[in-house]
Design an enzyme around this catalytic site. Sequence first.
Site, PDB file in Angstrom:
ATOM      1  N   HIS A 130       1.785   4.749   4.423  1.00 41.67           N
ATOM      2  CA  HIS A 130       1.030   5.372   3.335  1.00 41.67           C
ATOM      3  C   HIS A 130       1.536   6.789   3.079  1.00 41.67           C
ATOM      4  O   HIS A 130       1.726   7.196   1.927  1.00 41.67           O
ATOM      5  CB  HIS A 130      -0.459   5.410   3.689  1.00 41.67           C
ATOM      6  CG  HIS A 130      -1.072   4.054   3.787  1.00 41.67           C
ATOM      7  ND1 HIS A 130      -2.366   3.851   4.213  1.00 41.67           N
ATOM      8  CD2 HIS A 130      -0.574   2.815   3.511  1.00 41.67           C
ATOM      9  CE1 HIS A 130      -2.632   2.568   4.205  1.00 41.67           C
ATOM     10  NE2 HIS A 130      -1.561   1.916   3.794  1.00 41.67           N
TER      11      HIS A 130
ATOM     12  N   SER B 295       0.812  -1.217   0.000  1.00 41.51           N
ATOM     13  CA  SER B 295       0.000   0.000   0.000  1.00 41.51           C
ATOM     14  C   SER B 295       0.845   1.267   0.000  1.00 41.51           C
ATOM     15  O   SER B 295       0.436   2.294  -0.555  1.00 41.51           O
ATOM     16  CB  SER B 295      -0.957   0.003   1.199  1.00 41.51           C
ATOM     17  OG  SER B 295      -0.251  -0.197   2.402  1.00 41.51           O
TER      18      SER B 295
END
Length: 229
Positions: A206, A155
């Site tokens: 992230h 991610s």
Amino acid sequence: QLLLGALALLTAEASLGGLSHGLGLVPRSQRSGLSVRRRRVQAPATATDRIAQVTIGAYVAQVARPSLAALGARSTRLILRAGQWWRLATPMLLHGSPAHLMVNMLALRNVGGALERAYGSKRTALVYALAGVGGNVLPVVLKGMSDSALSVGASGAVAGLVGALAVHLYRHSHLYGTSGLKSIRDTVLMNAALGMTSHNVDNLAHLGGLLTGAASAYVFGANWVRPYE
């Protein structure tokens, strides 16, 4: 929450579906006076497909040999104490579950495909790799030895593609407008909000990936212009 995050990324891609299609754009470096031929950017997303294939293959190997997860997951203490620096890169090949893998691969396909149509395969792959590492560097730097968790997932690298795409759309807002940027903004905010409600989401990874991808796009990102300028 993972599925909602995937839907947010799918929504973002829907609004970006026309990226680089039918605009008659060419790289600034390929202009030759006023005699530039009109061309459309429709290169296949080969890098995105290869990354997905490698990641899925790595997960199959991980399922066959579970010890790979422990060997490749991000462990801040092992990185800092034992010098196991490969753990800054290998987590992007590992995932915690089939659902985790599916969500990241869906996001990769949508965002990576949009970026690759403008950046080409090599630069898209480079952004992905740099963002994957950057997404693991930031938690290590900010948390240090207080971080005892093991982390896996692509991610952070996918977030880097989002950051690069945002820079590309901002740089060419006179060509694309602002709807794509607004969609990315909403997607990032939605996923950040979802991450804050779960202890299983690595928001720092992230953020690190997003910033690394944006910085990479700023340094070596595509620079498109209309051939009639």
